[in-house]
Design a protein around this motif. Structure first.
Motif, mmCIF file in Angstrom:
data_model
loop_
_atom_site.group_PDB
_atom_site.id
_atom_site.type_symbol
_atom_site.label_atom_id
_atom_site.label_comp_id
_atom_site.label_asym_id
_atom_site.label_seq_id
_atom_site.Cartn_x
_atom_site.Cartn_y
_atom_site.Cartn_z
ATOM 1 N N ALA A 31 -7.565 11.396 27.481
ATOM 2 C CA ALA A 31 -7.291 11.651 28.898
ATOM 3 C C ALA A 31 -7.696 13.062 29.316
ATOM 4 O O ALA A 31 -7.967 13.308 30.490
ATOM 5 C CB ALA A 31 -5.812 11.423 29.193
ATOM 6 N N ARG A 32 -7.740 13.989 28.362
ATOM 7 C CA ARG A 32 -8.123 15.372 28.667
ATOM 8 C C ARG A 32 -9.632 15.554 28.788
ATOM 9 O O ARG A 32 -10.087 16.601 29.233
ATOM 10 C CB ARG A 32 -7.606 16.306 27.572
ATOM 11 N N THR A 33 -10.401 14.570 28.405
ATOM 12 C CA THR A 33 -11.853 14.683 28.448
ATOM 13 C C THR A 33 -12.308 14.995 29.871
ATOM 14 O O THR A 33 -11.886 14.346 30.828
ATOM 15 C CB THR A 33 -12.511 13.362 27.970
ATOM 16 N N THR A 34 -13.168 16.003 29.995
ATOM 17 C CA THR A 34 -13.624 16.407 31.324
ATOM 18 C C THR A 34 -14.726 15.499 31.856
ATOM 19 O O THR A 34 -14.872 15.335 33.057
ATOM 20 C CB THR A 34 -14.136 17.865 31.300
ATOM 21 N N ASP A 35 -15.502 14.923 30.976
ATOM 22 C CA ASP A 35 -16.588 14.044 31.394
ATOM 23 C C ASP A 35 -16.099 12.598 31.382
ATOM 24 O O ASP A 35 -16.465 11.803 30.532
ATOM 25 C CB ASP A 35 -17.790 14.220 30.451
ATOM 26 N N ARG A 36 -15.271 12.267 32.362
ATOM 27 C CA ARG A 36 -14.654 10.949 32.410
ATOM 28 C C ARG A 36 -15.471 10.017 33.308
ATOM 29 O O ARG A 36 -15.787 10.375 34.433
ATOM 30 C CB ARG A 36 -13.225 11.037 32.919
ATOM 31 N N PRO A 37 -15.790 8.852 32.833
ATOM 32 C CA PRO A 37 -16.555 7.921 33.661
ATOM 33 C C PRO A 37 -15.686 7.324 34.770
ATOM 34 O O PRO A 37 -14.463 7.325 34.682
ATOM 35 C CB PRO A 37 -16.960 6.818 32.667
ATOM 36 N N ARG A 38 -16.359 6.856 35.831
ATOM 37 C CA ARG A 38 -15.685 6.144 36.916
ATOM 38 C C ARG A 38 -16.415 4.849 37.157
ATOM 39 O O ARG A 38 -17.635 4.838 37.319
ATOM 40 C CB ARG A 38 -15.723 6.951 38.210
ATOM 41 N N ARG A 39 -15.654 3.791 37.219
ATOM 42 C CA ARG A 39 -16.251 2.496 37.525
ATOM 43 C C ARG A 39 -16.478 2.400 39.029
ATOM 44 O O ARG A 39 -15.615 2.773 39.811
ATOM 45 C CB ARG A 39 -15.335 1.360 37.102
ATOM 46 N N PRO A 40 -17.587 1.852 39.387
ATOM 47 C CA PRO A 40 -17.792 1.636 40.829
ATOM 48 C C PRO A 40 -16.884 0.499 41.314
ATOM 49 O O PRO A 40 -16.587 -0.425 40.594
ATOM 50 C CB PRO A 40 -19.264 1.263 40.938
ATOM 51 N N CYS A 41 -16.447 0.608 42.554
ATOM 52 C CA CYS A 41 -15.598 -0.435 43.156
ATOM 53 C C CYS A 41 -16.458 -1.562 43.689
ATOM 54 O O CYS A 41 -17.583 -1.430 44.019
ATOM 55 C CB CYS A 41 -14.766 0.155 44.297
#
Length: 99
Positions: free
Chosen positions: A89-99
């Motif tokens: 959870a601390r990872t700065t390069d976190r992916p985001r799923r498109p809606c």
């Protein structure tokens, strides 16, 4: 590493959590746990059964009494799983799923 939801559920109960805290310091029998927690003997015994079945505590007969001890590896596994989740959870390069 997967999260052990059963152990977390077992530890979420306040009386079981208190029993685990007490057993972290020393091995105790049911009568000691009753005195320390103020809970009824049958209630403490039922919680100890749940903790044993989850692998969090171990029982050792000693004459007429049974002493209980904490199984540190059970807690270490849960702590390791929670630590791994926190690191992810601390990872700065976190992916985001498109809606």
């Amino acid at each position: 590493m997967s999260l052990d939801a059963d152990v977390l559920r077992v530890l979420a109960d306040p009386l079981r959590a208190r029993i685990v805290e007490l057993l972290a310091a020393e091995d105790l029998c049911t009568c000691h746990l009753v005195a320390e927690t103020g809970a009824r003997q049958t209630n403490v015994s039922n919680h100890l059964r749940v903790l044993r079945e989850a692998g969090v505590v171990a029982a050792e007969p000693q004459g007429r009494f049974t002493y209980y001890r904490l199984v540190p590896d059970a807690l270490a596994r849960v702590a390791g799983s929670l630590d791994a989740l926190a690191r992810r959870a601390r990872t700065t390069d976190r992916p985001r799923r498109p809606c």
